[in-house]
Every structure is written in C-alpha cells, then in structure tokens.
Scaffold this motif. Structure first.
Motif, PDB file in Angstrom:
ATOM      1  N   SER A   1       0.715   3.056  -3.596  1.00 33.52           N
ATOM      2  CA  SER A   1      -0.026   4.325  -3.603  1.00 33.52           C
ATOM      3  C   SER A   1       0.862   5.502  -3.973  1.00 33.52           C
ATOM      4  O   SER A   1       0.388   6.504  -4.525  1.00 33.52           O
ATOM      5  CB  SER A   1      -0.666   4.570  -2.240  1.00 33.52           C
ATOM      6  OG  SER A   1       0.316   4.728  -1.230  1.00 33.52           O
TER       7      SER A   1
ATOM      8  N   PHE B   1      -3.868   6.674   1.342  1.00 31.97           N
ATOM      9  CA  PHE B   1      -4.333   8.054   1.154  1.00 31.97           C
ATOM     10  C   PHE B   1      -3.146   9.014   1.230  1.00 31.97           C
ATOM     11  O   PHE B   1      -2.991   9.899   0.386  1.00 31.97           O
ATOM     12  CB  PHE B   1      -5.371   8.394   2.223  1.00 31.97           C
ATOM     13  CG  PHE B   1      -6.137   9.660   1.985  1.00 31.97           C
ATOM     14  CD1 PHE B   1      -7.409   9.625   1.444  1.00 31.97           C
ATOM     15  CD2 PHE B   1      -5.581  10.897   2.299  1.00 31.97           C
ATOM     16  CE1 PHE B   1      -8.127  10.798   1.235  1.00 31.97           C
ATOM     17  CE2 PHE B   1      -6.281  12.069   2.083  1.00 31.97           C
ATOM     18  CZ  PHE B   1      -7.563  12.020   1.557  1.00 31.97           C
TER      19      PHE B   1
ATOM     20  N   TYR C   1      -6.985  -0.498  -0.228  1.00 34.02           N
ATOM     21  CA  TYR C   1      -7.636  -1.114   0.926  1.00 34.02           C
ATOM     22  C   TYR C   1      -8.310  -2.427   0.512  1.00 34.02           C
ATOM     23  O   TYR C   1      -8.176  -3.452   1.192  1.00 34.02           O
ATOM     24  CB  TYR C   1      -8.666  -0.148   1.514  1.00 34.02           C
ATOM     25  CG  TYR C   1      -9.434  -0.703   2.683  1.00 34.02           C
ATOM     26  CD1 TYR C   1      -8.858  -0.783   3.939  1.00 34.02           C
ATOM     27  CD2 TYR C   1     -10.744  -1.146   2.514  1.00 34.02           C
ATOM     28  CE1 TYR C   1      -9.573  -1.298   5.027  1.00 34.02           C
ATOM     29  CE2 TYR C   1     -11.464  -1.658   3.588  1.00 34.02           C
ATOM     30  CZ  TYR C   1     -10.869  -1.732   4.845  1.00 34.02           C
ATOM     31  OH  TYR C   1     -11.574  -2.244   5.902  1.00 34.02           O
TER      32      TYR C   1
ATOM     33  N   ALA D   1      -6.925   5.255  -2.680  1.00 30.94           N
ATOM     34  CA  ALA D   1      -6.758   4.703  -1.332  1.00 30.94           C
ATOM     35  C   ALA D   1      -7.705   3.537  -1.095  1.00 30.94           C
ATOM     36  O   ALA D   1      -7.324   2.507  -0.528  1.00 30.94           O
ATOM     37  CB  ALA D   1      -6.985   5.798  -0.286  1.00 30.94           C
ATOM     38  N   ALA D   2      -8.946   3.684  -1.538  1.00 29.18           N
ATOM     39  CA  ALA D   2      -9.927   2.604  -1.388  1.00 29.18           C
ATOM     40  C   ALA D   2      -9.523   1.377  -2.195  1.00 29.18           C
ATOM     41  O   ALA D   2      -9.726   0.233  -1.754  1.00 29.18           O
ATOM     42  CB  ALA D   2     -11.307   3.097  -1.830  1.00 29.18           C
TER      43      ALA D   2
ATOM     44  N   PRO E   1      -9.090   9.585  -2.583  1.00 28.75           N
ATOM     45  CA  PRO E   1      -9.819   8.540  -1.855  1.00 28.75           C
ATOM     46  C   PRO E   1     -10.108   7.309  -2.712  1.00 28.75           C
ATOM     47  O   PRO E   1     -10.221   6.202  -2.190  1.00 28.75           O
ATOM     48  CB  PRO E   1     -11.112   9.240  -1.426  1.00 28.75           C
ATOM     49  CG  PRO E   1     -11.261  10.388  -2.356  1.00 28.75           C
ATOM     50  CD  PRO E   1      -9.880  10.821  -2.702  1.00 28.75           C
TER      51      PRO E   1
ATOM     52  N   LYS F   1      -7.379  -6.845   6.691  1.00 29.47           N
ATOM     53  CA  LYS F   1      -8.391  -5.802   6.744  1.00 29.47           C
ATOM     54  C   LYS F   1      -8.039  -4.856   7.888  1.00 29.47           C
ATOM     55  O   LYS F   1      -8.239  -5.177   9.062  1.00 29.47           O
ATOM     56  CB  LYS F   1      -9.778  -6.414   6.960  1.00 29.47           C
ATOM     57  CG  LYS F   1     -10.925  -5.447   6.734  1.00 29.47           C
ATOM     58  CD  LYS F   1     -12.256  -6.177   6.834  1.00 29.47           C
ATOM     59  CE  LYS F   1     -13.415  -5.239   6.537  1.00 29.47           C
ATOM     60  NZ  LYS F   1     -14.730  -5.945   6.630  1.00 29.47           N
TER      61      LYS F   1
ATOM     62  N   ALA G   1       0.822  -1.210   0.000  1.00 26.82           N
ATOM     63  CA  ALA G   1       0.000   0.000   0.000  1.00 26.82           C
ATOM     64  C   ALA G   1       0.856   1.259   0.000  1.00 26.82           C
ATOM     65  O   ALA G   1       0.537   2.239  -0.697  1.00 26.82           O
ATOM     66  CB  ALA G   1      -0.931  -0.009   1.208  1.00 26.82           C
TER      67      ALA G   1
ATOM     68  N   ARG H   1      -7.991  -0.548   8.760  1.00 33.55           N
ATOM     69  CA  ARG H   1      -8.322   0.807   8.312  1.00 33.55           C
ATOM     70  C   ARG H   1      -7.081   1.648   8.054  1.00 33.55           C
ATOM     71  O   ARG H   1      -7.107   2.575   7.236  1.00 33.55           O
ATOM     72  CB  ARG H   1      -9.197   1.501   9.358  1.00 33.55           C
ATOM     73  CG  ARG H   1     -10.594   0.889   9.511  1.00 33.55           C
ATOM     74  CD  ARG H   1     -11.373   1.638  10.579  1.00 33.55           C
ATOM     75  NE  ARG H   1     -12.704   1.052  10.766  1.00 33.55           N
ATOM     76  CZ  ARG H   1     -13.575   1.475  11.674  1.00 33.55           C
ATOM     77  NH1 ARG H   1     -13.246   2.482  12.470  1.00 33.55           N
ATOM     78  NH2 ARG H   1     -14.749   0.896  11.780  1.00 33.55           N
TER      79      ARG H   1
ATOM     80  N   PHE I   1      -5.959   2.100   4.454  1.00 33.40           N
ATOM     81  CA  PHE I   1      -6.605   3.178   3.695  1.00 33.40           C
ATOM     82  C   PHE I   1      -5.900   4.510   3.952  1.00 33.40           C
ATOM     83  O   PHE I   1      -5.584   5.250   3.011  1.00 33.40           O
ATOM     84  CB  PHE I   1      -8.083   3.285   4.074  1.00 33.40           C
ATOM     85  CG  PHE I   1      -8.804   4.414   3.379  1.00 33.40           C
ATOM     86  CD1 PHE I   1      -9.366   4.216   2.131  1.00 33.40           C
ATOM     87  CD2 PHE I   1      -8.904   5.670   3.967  1.00 33.40           C
ATOM     88  CE1 PHE I   1     -10.026   5.258   1.476  1.00 33.40           C
ATOM     89  CE2 PHE I   1      -9.549   6.717   3.329  1.00 33.40           C
ATOM     90  CZ  PHE I   1     -10.120   6.495   2.079  1.00 33.40           C
ATOM     91  N   THR I   2      -5.639   4.836   5.228  1.00 34.12           N
ATOM     92  CA  THR I   2      -5.002   6.117   5.544  1.00 34.12           C
ATOM     93  C   THR I   2      -3.564   6.175   5.033  1.00 34.12           C
ATOM     94  O   THR I   2      -3.092   7.224   4.588  1.00 34.12           O
ATOM     95  CB  THR I   2      -5.029   6.378   7.055  1.00 34.12           C
ATOM     96  OG1 THR I   2      -4.397   5.283   7.746  1.00 34.12           O
ATOM     97  CG2 THR I   2      -6.456   6.500   7.556  1.00 34.12           C
TER      98      THR I   2
END
Length: 284
Positions: free
Chosen positions: A34, A92, A73, A69-70, A66, A83, A30, A85, A88-89
């Motif tokens: 990202s 992001f 995720y 980022a999604a 977003p 999984k 990620a 959260r 995601f951040t």
C-alpha cells in the motif's frame, strides 16, 4: 525507496504478538504494498513533458485511498486466506501516507483527480527523504543494541515519533516564512525544501516578478535571483501540450518574451529539469 521504507516502518510499528506467520505475511504485504502502489503509474508515465501529468495523477488521488485499501484487503484473503479488518486500515494508512508525503514535497501530486488536473504541493519536505533514512539508521542501530522482542515495537514507533517531530518542525518553520512574506505584500508563495532541516528556498510573486530567496534557521533571509514575467496569452500557450502541462503542474510559471519564442518555466526547477523549462515558437 522512501515509500518502501515507510511501508516496513508501518509493519514494524504494528503489534504482532498474537499473529501467526501467515497473518504476519499478509500485514507485511499490505503495509509495504500500500505504501508504494500509487507509483504504479510509473509504468505508463511518459518520459517527455507529459510525465508531469501522467505521474502522481489519479493513482495519487484522495478518492483512490479506500479503493487501494480494499484491494489489499481482498488480496490478503485470496493469497493468504487472512480476513482481518485491520488489513484494510493498515493499507488505508499506507496509501494515505504516500499521498500526503508526495504532497509535502515540491513536485506535488494530484490530490483531487479526476475532478481537477491541478497538482498540489507545499514543498516543505525534500523529495529525496534523506532525514527519514537518517532516522531509519538510528532505529536500525537501536534494534541491534536492544534485541529483546519487547523492545522492537517501541523502537519502530520511535521512527514515527522522530519523523513526526521533523515534519512538524518543517511545516511550522515554513508557515513562519510564508506569513512573513505575505505580510510583506507578496501575492503568492511557494517552497522547495533543502536537504537539511531548517533550510528552505522560497519563491514569491509580486508585481510580475518572481523572487527566489534562501532562508536558513537562525540566518538571514536573502534574495538570490529575480525572474521578471512578460505578459503573454496563457490560453494561447495552452494549445501546446508541454506548455499546458507546465501551467497545470506549477504553482506559478514564469513567461519571458524572447522575440521569436516564448520561454515558459517553473522557477522552482529552472535549469534543473529540462521538461519544466521550454521555449515555444510564436504564432504569427
């Protein structure tokens, strides 16, 4: 490559003490993914003048942050069955950093695509990212000297601390020059940062002339070249795709009447990038 460096630096600055190996892999993917995903548009960017608007467009928009980022995720769950959260951040932050870092260099980016095709740039950080790589070398040496696990997090966060100091200095120095030029009556100002801190090339518009000048920290500001602007019908020029792309891309453009042709170019890259310096035959 600098975006990839940022991705590894994001991962290194995460607290991973309570993570298992699978979760660490998900965060690594990620962080790095990202940080580079906006440049996926290079796969379809044309090598001609269309490249100006096909690269750093919709994939680099604030509105896509977003979405990207999604995506990471969801992929972290599909691929690693993780999984969390924080993925995601983390993603992001990686995408947002890519977009903002592109915005700070002279090439600019389409921050508000698809609502406008305009390219935004402040030009206070050079495209190549040499200073960030120099900081990374210092961090790598520190990691070799201090190998205990409890030091790693602090050392990686040192990269971001030093990078923030460098970026803040460049922004503050550029702001000083900007307000100085505006106080002298220039209507519009743009920058192209040099490789070393405190070195800037500025471009200032006034009275149909773009002035190119250099400024070094502790030195004198000096004009190096003037670009007179000839009056032409820009709306007519926009019928040419290459001209339209330059007009959308550049903070301001210089037009010169050469008789049978109109020369149109971005003074920040004049003579350096062919697609930003074109000649268009006049329409009889």
């Amino acid at each position: 490559m600098t975006h990839t460096l940022f991705g590894f630096a994001i991962y290194g600055a995460l607290n991973k003490i309570k993570m298992d190996n699978k979760t660490k892999l998900a965060f690594l993917a990620a962080s790095v993914g990202s940080s580079v995903i906006p440049d996926i548009d290079l796969q379809w960017a044309s090598s001609s003048a269309k490249y100006l608007m096909s690269h750093r467009g919709i994939t680099h928009s604030f509105f896509m942050v977003p979405v990207w980022a999604a995506l990471f995720y969801v992929l972290s769950y599909i691929i690693f069955r993780v999984k969390d959260r924080r993925i995601f951040t983390t993603a992001f932050a990686g995408v947002l950093l890519h977009i903002i870092s592109d915005w700070t260099n002279a090439w600019g980016t389409g921050l508000l695509e698809p609502f406008t095709s305009r390219r935004y740039s402040i030009g206070v950080i050079p495209n190549e990212g040499h200073i960030f790589w120099a900081i990374a070398i210092v961090v790598a040496l520190l990691l070799l000297l201090f190998r205990r696990k409890e030091y790693r997090l602090r050392i990686f966060r040192t990269f971001w601390f030093l990078s923030a100091i460098y970026a803040s200095f460049q922004i503050a120095f550029s702001a000083y020059i900007y307000f100085e030029l505006k106080a002298e009556g220039y209507k519009q100002v743009s920058f192209r940062a040099d490789r070393y801190p405190g070195g800037l090339t500025y471009f200032a518009l006034n009275d149909n002339v773009v002035v190119e000048g250099g400024y070094e920290l502790g030195g004198e500001r000096e004009v190096t070249q003037n670009y007179p602007i000839d009056h032409v019908d820009l709306e007519e020029l926009k019928e040419n795709r290459s001209a339209r792309d330059i007009i959308l891309f550049a903070p301001f453009v210089v037009t010169q009447d050469l008789g049978d042709h109109i020369r149109l170019f971005d003074p920040r890259f004049s003579g350096r990038i062919a697609m930003l310096d074109i000649q268009i035959p006049k329409v009889n």
